[in-house]
Motif scaffolding. Structure first.
Motif, PDB file in Angstrom:
ATOM      1  N   VAL A 406       0.838  -1.202   0.000  1.00  0.00           N
ATOM      2  CA  VAL A 406       0.000   0.000   0.000  1.00  0.00           C
ATOM      3  C   VAL A 406       0.869   1.247   0.000  1.00  0.00           C
ATOM      4  CG1 VAL A 406      -1.704   1.328   1.330  1.00  0.00           C
ATOM      5  CG2 VAL A 406      -1.925  -1.161   1.135  1.00  0.00           C
ATOM      6  N   ILE A 407       1.939   1.232   0.786  1.00  0.00           N
ATOM      7  CA  ILE A 407       2.817   2.406   0.876  1.00  0.00           C
ATOM      8  C   ILE A 407       3.465   2.709  -0.478  1.00  0.00           C
ATOM      9  CG2 ILE A 407       4.985   3.280   1.834  1.00  0.00           C
ATOM     10  CD1 ILE A 407       4.313   2.033   4.451  1.00  0.00           C
ATOM     11  N   GLY A 408       3.914   1.680  -1.166  1.00  0.00           N
ATOM     12  CA  GLY A 408       4.609   1.873  -2.440  1.00  0.00           C
ATOM     13  C   GLY A 408       3.811   2.688  -3.443  1.00  0.00           C
ATOM     14  N   PRO A 409       2.571   2.291  -3.756  1.00  0.00           N
ATOM     15  CA  PRO A 409       1.770   3.066  -4.715  1.00  0.00           C
ATOM     16  C   PRO A 409       1.492   4.505  -4.254  1.00  0.00           C
ATOM     17  CG  PRO A 409       0.858   0.870  -4.464  1.00  0.00           C
ATOM     18  CD  PRO A 409       1.920   1.000  -3.420  1.00  0.00           C
ATOM     19  N   ILE A 410       1.327   4.698  -2.925  1.00  0.00           N
ATOM     20  CA  ILE A 410       1.086   6.056  -2.427  1.00  0.00           C
ATOM     21  C   ILE A 410       2.298   6.945  -2.701  1.00  0.00           C
ATOM     22  CG2 ILE A 410       0.745   7.454  -0.355  1.00  0.00           C
ATOM     23  CD1 ILE A 410      -0.958   5.184   0.778  1.00  0.00           C
ATOM     24  N   ILE A 411       3.492   6.421  -2.404  1.00  0.00           N
ATOM     25  CA  ILE A 411       4.717   7.197  -2.635  1.00  0.00           C
ATOM     26  C   ILE A 411       4.924   7.439  -4.126  1.00  0.00           C
ATOM     27  CG2 ILE A 411       7.231   7.147  -2.441  1.00  0.00           C
ATOM     28  CD1 ILE A 411       6.872   5.718   0.245  1.00  0.00           C
ATOM     29  N   ASP A 412       4.613   6.437  -4.964  1.00  0.00           N
ATOM     30  CA  ASP A 412       4.709   6.630  -6.408  1.00  0.00           C
ATOM     31  C   ASP A 412       3.750   7.727  -6.874  1.00  0.00           C
ATOM     32  OD1 ASP A 412       6.644   4.719  -6.661  1.00  0.00           O
ATOM     33  OD2 ASP A 412       5.296   3.113  -7.331  1.00  0.00           O
ATOM     34  N   MET A 413       2.546   7.723  -6.325  1.00  0.00           N
ATOM     35  CA  MET A 413       1.568   8.763  -6.669  1.00  0.00           C
ATOM     36  C   MET A 413       2.095  10.152  -6.310  1.00  0.00           C
ATOM     37  SD  MET A 413      -1.496   9.752  -7.694  1.00  0.00           S
ATOM     38  CE  MET A 413      -2.658   8.395  -7.661  1.00  0.00           C
ATOM     39  N   LYS A 414       2.649  10.261  -5.084  1.00  0.00           N
ATOM     40  CA  LYS A 414       3.163  11.550  -4.617  1.00  0.00           C
ATOM     41  C   LYS A 414       4.305  12.062  -5.503  1.00  0.00           C
ATOM     42  CE  LYS A 414       4.150  11.929  -0.177  1.00  0.00           C
ATOM     43  NZ  LYS A 414       3.553  13.043   0.552  1.00  0.00           N
ATOM     44  N   THR A 415       5.242  11.188  -5.801  1.00  0.00           N
ATOM     45  CA  THR A 415       6.479  11.636  -6.452  1.00  0.00           C
ATOM     46  C   THR A 415       6.415  11.610  -7.976  1.00  0.00           C
ATOM     47  OG1 THR A 415       7.379   9.399  -6.240  1.00  0.00           O
ATOM     48  CG2 THR A 415       7.887  10.968  -4.481  1.00  0.00           C
ATOM     49  N   LYS A 416       5.836  10.557  -8.546  1.00  0.00           N
ATOM     50  CA  LYS A 416       5.873  10.404  -9.997  1.00  0.00           C
ATOM     51  C   LYS A 416       4.707  11.076 -10.716  1.00  0.00           C
ATOM     52  CE  LYS A 416       8.381   6.007  -9.689  1.00  0.00           C
ATOM     53  NZ  LYS A 416       8.351   4.547  -9.980  1.00  0.00           N
ATOM     54  N   ILE A 417       3.543  11.121 -10.044  1.00  0.00           N
ATOM     55  CA  ILE A 417       2.359  11.683 -10.709  1.00  0.00           C
ATOM     56  C   ILE A 417       2.066  13.098 -10.225  1.00  0.00           C
ATOM     57  CG2 ILE A 417      -0.129  11.384 -11.102  1.00  0.00           C
ATOM     58  CD1 ILE A 417       0.347   8.357 -10.888  1.00  0.00           C
ATOM     59  N   LEU A 418       2.060  13.286  -8.896  1.00  0.00           N
ATOM     60  CA  LEU A 418       1.772  14.615  -8.331  1.00  0.00           C
ATOM     61  C   LEU A 418       3.017  15.503  -8.257  1.00  0.00           C
ATOM     62  CD1 LEU A 418      -0.688  13.608  -5.461  1.00  0.00           C
ATOM     63  CD2 LEU A 418      -1.219  14.317  -7.804  1.00  0.00           C
ATOM     64  N   LYS A 419       4.181  14.922  -8.584  1.00  0.00           N
ATOM     65  CA  LYS A 419       5.446  15.658  -8.670  1.00  0.00           C
ATOM     66  C   LYS A 419       5.872  16.295  -7.351  1.00  0.00           C
ATOM     67  CE  LYS A 419       5.253  14.798 -13.102  1.00  0.00           C
ATOM     68  NZ  LYS A 419       6.023  13.680 -13.668  1.00  0.00           N
ATOM     69  N   GLU A 420       5.560  15.637  -6.240  1.00  0.00           N
ATOM     70  CA  GLU A 420       6.012  16.135  -4.942  1.00  0.00           C
ATOM     71  C   GLU A 420       7.417  15.607  -4.659  1.00  0.00           C
ATOM     72  OE1 GLU A 420       3.248  15.354  -1.806  1.00  0.00           O
ATOM     73  OE2 GLU A 420       1.517  16.089  -2.941  1.00  0.00           O
ATOM     74  N   HIS A 421       8.213  16.414  -3.965  1.00  0.00           N
ATOM     75  CA  HIS A 421       9.594  16.025  -3.681  1.00  0.00           C
ATOM     76  C   HIS A 421       9.703  15.161  -2.413  1.00  0.00           C
ATOM     77  CE1 HIS A 421      10.973  18.632  -6.852  1.00  0.00           C
ATOM     78  NE2 HIS A 421      10.342  19.659  -6.321  1.00  0.00           N
ATOM     79  N   ASP A 422       8.750  15.356  -1.490  1.00  0.00           N
ATOM     80  CA  ASP A 422       8.832  14.687  -0.189  1.00  0.00           C
ATOM     81  C   ASP A 422       8.151  13.319  -0.249  1.00  0.00           C
ATOM     82  OD1 ASP A 422       9.089  14.027   2.437  1.00  0.00           O
ATOM     83  OD2 ASP A 422       8.063  15.803   3.234  1.00  0.00           O
TER      84      ASP A 422
END
Length: 494
Positions: A406-422
């Motif tokens: 579950v954590i993996g897809p959330i972090i991918d969403m944040k960084t790869k799709i929403l372009k967040e750095h954190d």
């Protein structure tokens, strides 16, 4: 946690007292001070107080009552924020309308007060009217406060449109202070009197509590809550002169009383029935305190929280230094220090032990304290809450509550799709992830069930939190304070 206030007794006494006041008149205009919904300040300083007490009271009286909601045009124009929820006064009015209507209580209209052609207020009026809500405009009253003959004339209150009301109790409420409730009440009394209706005025203001001592922590906590407005509690000298009884009110009510008394006398054509600001009130809260020590302790903690909030606001540029100094004075007056809240030093010690990485401490209702620190995977807020629910559920500290799937897809969403750095999960994100895992994992489900036990708990952060960490604490009912420190060098973060 200690209970210091009997809310059931309060509802009974308050209802009886308001009904008694209604019976004195053909129609009573009752000004509701403070928060109609979610009176969080009262719940914090009077442990046991039902934060929905006022709206439940109105529900009991709904066959007799109708509501008028007031909002200052300047508050609309400046997008003034209700601090405890982080939303504008305009949004709060909309929230009130939705919630009150859903409870079967009749809302007559919204009044925009102090209107001087503000464009934002005009747009807001149109927005409400497009949704079928009646909106009235009140301009500043000509001659107020000293020209009584002008105020009580067709040039003064008479210049405002008459709001037609049909029930014996008309409650005026608002999203916050300075919204023009009193002026709207008096304007309506003027119009009612011209129509031959014997209308009266009363005020339902929870704080300060008139029959507690001036320096009682509950009353001092009210001064802390209004430190930015420079409100000061005082002995009601009018009540003392009239009855020889010491009661407490706040400076603005005492200062304006001679004017209000003269206006009421002018409107009715006879001597005002009230001899003091205390006479005008219908608040029975002071009679329902069942553990004075519990209320004192809770109020002292609230003052400390207010102090930290002001410090953070000063750091963020939304508060003036004199507000912080005022709160320092109130703490000194009661002889209280930061040590009254154990979570403060616990959070700081946790941060020091981990190279000042930032930490959060939370005190559970049974007195146990849990902490959390910032890591690459979770914010300190998320770590602290997860540690708390593990402790409450008896789950081993080493047990993971969120699956890596579950954590993996959330972090991918944040960084790869929403372009967040954190890549760090905020408390908001971590709670959503926990709820997903709870659907298939009994341990996660058990942990999630413990979240309701955090309501009313104290917490402290060694740094100011971003909204995605702060807002969930508020929604969980956690009483949070923060050190006035930025966690990093980033200037912008939503």
């Amino acid at each position: 946690m200690k209970v210091g206030f009997d809310s059931k007794m309060y509802m009974q006494k308050q209802t009886e007292h308001i009904l008694e006041r209604i019976n004195r008149f053909d129609k009573l205009y009752l000004e509701f001070g403070g928060k109609l919904f979610d009176d969080l300040h009262a719940a914090r300083v009077l442990p046991g107080f039902d934060k929905a007490a006022k709206i439940k009271l109105l529900q009991k009286l709904r066959d007799k009552a109708e509501l008028i909601i007031c909002i200052n045009a300047n508050a609309i124009e400046r997008n003034k924020i209700r601090a405890d929820y982080g939303i504008t006064y305009g949004s709060e009015v909309e929230r009130m309308i939705d919630n009150i209507s859903a409870m079967g209580i009749y809302i007559n209209c919204v009044v925009i007060t102090m209107f001087t052609d503000q464009q934002g207020a005009l747009a807001y009026k149109q927005k409400l009217e497009n949704r079928g809500i009646k909106v009235y405009i009140h301009r500043p009253t000509k001659g107020y406060p000293h020209e009584i003959d002008t105020i009580v004339s067709d040039e003064g209150y008479g210049a405002n449109p008459y709001i037609e009301t049909t029930r014996p109790l008309v409650v005026l409420t608002a999203p916050g202070p300075g919204s023009g409730k009193l002026a709207t009440c008096l304007s309506q009394l003027y119009h009612e009197n011209k129509r031959g209706v014997q209308a009266g005025y009363a005020k339902f203001e929870t704080f300060p509590i008139w029959n507690l001592p001036l320096n009682h922590p509950v009353n001092v906590a009210y001064e802390a809550a209004t430190a930015d407005l420079k409100d000061v509690n005082k002995v009601d000298n009018f009540h003392l002169d009239a009855y020889g009884e010491i009661t407490v009110n706040y400076n603005r009510d005492i200062e304006v009383f001679p004017v209000v008394r003269s206006i009421l006398a002018k409107i009715t054509g006879k001597e005002c029935i009230y001899k003091s600001p205390t006479d005008m009130g219908v608040n029975m809260a002071g009679y329902c305190i069942i553990d004075d020590e519990a209320c004192r302790e809770a109020s002292e903690k609230e003052i400390i929280r207010r102090y930290f909030k002001a410090q953070c606001d000063l750091k963020s540029g939304v508060c003036k230094k004199d507000t912080v100094e005022r709160l320092e004075f109130l703490m000194s007056r009661l002889g209280i220090t930061q040590s009254e809240r154990k979570v403060i030093e616990c959070a700081r010690e946790k941060s020091r032990q981990n190279d000042d990485c930032g930490a959060v401490a939370l005190e559970l209702q049974d007195g146990r304290i849990v902490t959390g620190k910032n890591t690459q995977r979770m914010s300190a807020s998320a770590a602290c809450v997860f540690n708390a629910v593990k402790m409450l559920a008896g789950i081993k500290d080493s047990q993971k509550l969120i699956s890596p799937y579950v954590i993996g897809p959330i972090i991918d969403m944040k960084t790869k799709i929403l372009k967040e750095h954190d890549k760090t999960l905020t408390l908001e994100e971590a709670l959503l992830a926990l709820s997903i895992c709870a659907a298939s994992d009994a341990t996660a489900a058990t942990a999630m069930e413990q979240l309701t036990q955090l309501d009313g708990c104290d917490a402290h952060s060694t740094h100011m939190l971003f909204k995605a960490d702060e807002n969930p604490f508020r929604k969980l009912g956690v009483r949070l304070s923060c050190d006035p420190e930025f966690l990093g060098d980033t200037l912008f973060n939503e």
